[in-house]
Design a protein around this motif. Sequence first.
Motif, short mmCIF file in Angstrom:
data_model
loop_
_atom_site.label_atom_id
_atom_site.label_comp_id
_atom_site.label_asym_id
_atom_site.label_seq_id
_atom_site.Cartn_x
_atom_site.Cartn_y
_atom_site.Cartn_z
N SER A 173 -4.42 1.19 -1.77
CA SER A 173 -4.07 -0.23 -1.79
C SER A 173 -4.35 -0.81 -3.17
O SER A 173 -5.31 -0.42 -3.83
CB SER A 173 -4.89 -1.00 -0.76
OG SER A 173 -4.58 -0.54 0.54
N SER A 207 0.84 -1.21 0.00
CA SER A 207 0.00 0.00 0.00
C SER A 207 0.87 1.25 0.00
O SER A 207 1.93 1.29 0.62
CB SER A 207 -0.91 0.03 1.22
OG SER A 207 -1.84 -1.03 1.17
N SER A 239 -9.37 -10.70 -7.44
CA SER A 239 -10.29 -9.92 -8.29
C SER A 239 -9.67 -9.58 -9.64
O SER A 239 -10.36 -9.16 -10.55
CB SER A 239 -10.70 -8.64 -7.57
OG SER A 239 -9.61 -7.73 -7.50
N PRO A 253 -5.62 -3.65 -5.87
CA PRO A 253 -6.80 -4.52 -5.80
C PRO A 253 -6.41 -5.91 -5.29
O PRO A 253 -5.26 -6.33 -5.41
CB PRO A 253 -7.29 -4.58 -7.25
CG PRO A 253 -6.10 -4.24 -8.07
CD PRO A 253 -5.26 -3.32 -7.25
N ALA A 254 -7.39 -6.61 -4.74
CA ALA A 254 -7.16 -7.99 -4.29
C ALA A 254 -6.78 -8.85 -5.50
O ALA A 254 -7.39 -8.74 -6.57
CB ALA A 254 -8.42 -8.54 -3.63
N ALA A 255 -5.77 -9.68 -5.32
CA ALA A 255 -5.26 -10.49 -6.43
C ALA A 255 -6.36 -11.36 -7.05
O ALA A 255 -6.44 -11.49 -8.28
CB ALA A 255 -4.10 -11.36 -5.95
N THR A 257 -1.74 -14.15 -6.81
CA THR A 257 -0.83 -13.46 -5.91
C THR A 257 -0.28 -12.21 -6.59
O THR A 257 0.09 -12.24 -7.78
CB THR A 257 0.35 -14.39 -5.53
OG1 THR A 257 -0.20 -15.60 -4.98
CG2 THR A 257 1.27 -13.75 -4.52
#
Length: 164
Positions: free
Chosen positions: A119, A48, A125, A121-123, A136
């Motif tokens: 941050s 982040s 997604s 994005p979530a991997a 990852t």
Amino acid sequence: MSIHHRIATAAAAAVAAVALVLVGAGPAVAGSPHFIKNATTASLDGTSLVVDFKEAGLESGSVETITVTAHLDATFSCVNGGNNVPSDPKKTTISDEFSNSDDFTAGKNGNVVGSLPLSPPAAASVLDCPKGQKATLISGTWSDISIEDETSGAFLAIPGSFSF
């Protein structure tokens, strides 16, 4: 002119001068809103980007909407159960702008001090991996970082880029 008349005239002038000073001593009016360069910085916290800032020249008690924006180039890969990247890895990269906003209230001194994170994005997604593998975030770089007060119009570009 009698001495009493001169004293009365001088007293009236003094009262008028004091009244002018008191009228001018009202609440401080906002100056020129601006971010303090040496107190506005960006750094990494894991993946982040965190922007710490100080803005001055605001009206005491004003509510300011602060927005941080940055560009992220990032690579995501599928990783197997042994925490290894397969020989024929499924990968994807993103190159996009991200932003985060929040409201901050100026203190009595007309300053706002705060922090806003960005941050990735979530991997999961970004990348869909085969069974037994996990999406990852492998690497990334934050760049073109800026902060803006949407309320006052103050703006500052923050130099540098941050890779993880």
